[in-house]
Motif scaffolding. Structure first.
Motif, PDB file in Angstrom:
ATOM      1  N   ALA A 181       0.835  -1.206   0.000  1.00  6.55           N
ATOM      2  CA  ALA A 181       0.000   0.000   0.000  1.00  6.55           C
ATOM      3  C   ALA A 181       0.866   1.252   0.000  1.00  6.55           C
TER       4      ALA A 181
ATOM      5  N   LEU B 223       1.995   1.903  -3.454  1.00  7.72           N
ATOM      6  CA  LEU B 223       0.917   2.488  -4.247  1.00  7.72           C
ATOM      7  C   LEU B 223       0.756   3.976  -3.935  1.00  7.72           C
TER       8      LEU B 223
ATOM      9  N   CYS C 180      -4.542   0.420  -9.189  1.00 11.09           N
ATOM     10  CA  CYS C 180      -4.260  -0.979  -8.864  1.00 11.09           C
ATOM     11  C   CYS C 180      -5.408  -1.854  -9.363  1.00 11.09           C
TER      12      CYS C 180
ATOM     13  N   ILE D 187      -7.304  -1.215  -0.873  1.00 10.41           N
ATOM     14  CA  ILE D 187      -6.764  -1.508  -2.201  1.00 10.41           C
ATOM     15  C   ILE D 187      -7.848  -2.133  -3.061  1.00 10.41           C
TER      16      ILE D 187
END
Length: 412
Positions: free
Chosen positions: A145, A148, A155, A200
């Motif tokens: 995470a 990201l 994603c 996510i």
């Protein structure tokens, strides 16, 4: 100037929409061809899909609009070529990514992987793996995470590689022996929960690490182009195998096929966790190599790295060379049995097995040839894996598969 619409323009718009409508069913196959590098140009894409040039153009344009590929309409012509070069196709370097993670006996690694098997960002994790899978996978997902957040990428989903057979359909890690996790741990469910808790997007998957290495090698590495690909590898502990048949990973009726680590190659050898003696799992992994070389495993770096360093820096040492030859002979015996049973058209080796092949390729190939029918009929190619982090790339392939099946479902 007339206020009437140009009927030619209307006709061209209708024709373009018709081409795209016809090509929507080809979006997934087209994306997979670009993803695996099998369609570098629009001309090749047209031929592979069996559609018209115009339809292939519409499909490529739609995939580009989705942010998945790039179309270079004005590529430079190759020296000596004639005519206008075909549009070049490539994956979008700034496109979405999959979160991939791998857990092994000496830690974990998280990465972001784009189309084409390209690792965009990666981060190592702890070196000590907790006995509680939820705690470990929570750390794995948080690391991903963070990647990201740092990159700001979209994603499409998450994939996890674990050093255990993963039973289907429930995603249970049946034998995570080297992790001290409980047998039957529901790793897929735990991983999916952690992914959702981290906010996510996309589905979450989990599978055996060597299965995923084989998938990645078949799509992007040394196994590309093989029809029936056998992959055998040893990472930090133990030995795993996987088989790709006609382009698809063969996992058996419940995900447990190709547990090659429990082939006996030395009947008088070490006791194995399965209850037998002398299995590949305990005769050809890094611990077996260090023991055969008379080296005491140290805690500073992983067993795999210690083995690599020994072969690279001390191969002239008679004890190291003898240990290498011993493991090559045992590995070759196991590979010969697998080749006799499976008849693959290519074998790729990963982890320490790749290093053994590099150290003495002729010895390993000779052992396999002497013990197999394939050897008597010309031999089967035995190659080193081509990807440095193939289990991570394979974990990402799990998350990318829904997009390859339906590119229109990619997150906006």
């Amino acid at each position: 100037m007339s206020g009437k619409a140009d009927p030619r323009a209307a006709g061209e718009g209708t024709t373009s929409r018709t081409r795209l409508d016809r090509g929507r069913g080809a979006l997934g196959p087209a994306l997979e061809l670009v993803h695996t590098g099998r369609a570098p140009t629009r001309a090749v894409l047209t031929a592979e899909l069996g559609v018209t040039r115009a339809t292939a153009g519409a499909v490529a344009a739609e995939l580009e609009a989705l942010g998945l590929i790039r179309v270079d309409a004005r590529p430079g012509a190759a020296a000596g070529s004639q005519g206008r070069p075909s549009h070049r196709l490539s994956v979008a370097e700034d496109g979405p990514v999959a979160l991939a993670a791998q857990v092994h006996a000496d830690g974990f690694r998280a990465a972001l992987v784009g189309l084409g098997g390209r690792i965009v960002a990666t981060a190592p994790g702890c070196e000590v793996v907790d006995a509680d899978p939820a705690k470990v996978l929570g750390s794995v997902v948080e690391t991903g995470a963070q990647l990201l957040r740092e990159t700001g990428r979209r994603c499409v989903g998450a994939g996890l590689a674990v050093p255990s057979a993963v039973a289907e359909p429930d995603g249970l890690a049946l034998n995570p022996l080297h992790l001290a996790w409980p047998a039957g741990a529901p790793v897929r469910e735990i991983f999916a929960q952690q992914v959702r808790a981290a906010g996510i997007e996309g589905p979450a998957f989990a599978a055996n690490d060597v299965n995923l290495a084989a998938l990645a090698e078949h799509r992007h590495g040394a196994g590309r182009g093989a029809r029936d690909l056998l992959c055998v590898a040893t990472g930090h502990r133990g030995v795993g195998g996987a088989l790709v048949l006609d382009g698809r990973l063969h996992t058996g009726s419940s995900g447990l096929a190709l547990e090659v680590g429990h082939l006996t190659v030395n009947p008088a050898g070490r006791p194995c966790y399965c209850g037998s003696h002398g299995c590949l799992d305990v005769e050809t992994d890094p611990l077996a190599f260090l023991t055969a070389a008379g080296r005491e495993p140290g805690p500073e770096v992983s067993l795999l790295q210690q083995s690599y360093d020994l072969i690279r820096e001390h191969y002239a040492d008679p004890a190291v060379r003898a240990a290498t030859e011993t493991l090559i002979d045992r590995l070759g015996l196991g590979l010969a049995g697998l080749v006799n049973i499976l008849n693959p058209d290519r074998v790729v080796l990963g982890g320490l097995h790749r290093a053994l092949l590099d150290a003495d390729p002729e010895r390993l190939r000779a052992v396999v040839a002497d013990r197999s029918l394939w050897g008597q009929s010309g031999g089967v190619p035995i190659l080193p894996c081509g990807l440095d982090h193939n289990s991570l790339v394979g974990a990402a392939e799990l998350a990318w598969q829904p997009v390859l099946d339906d590119p229109l479902g990619v997150p906006a």
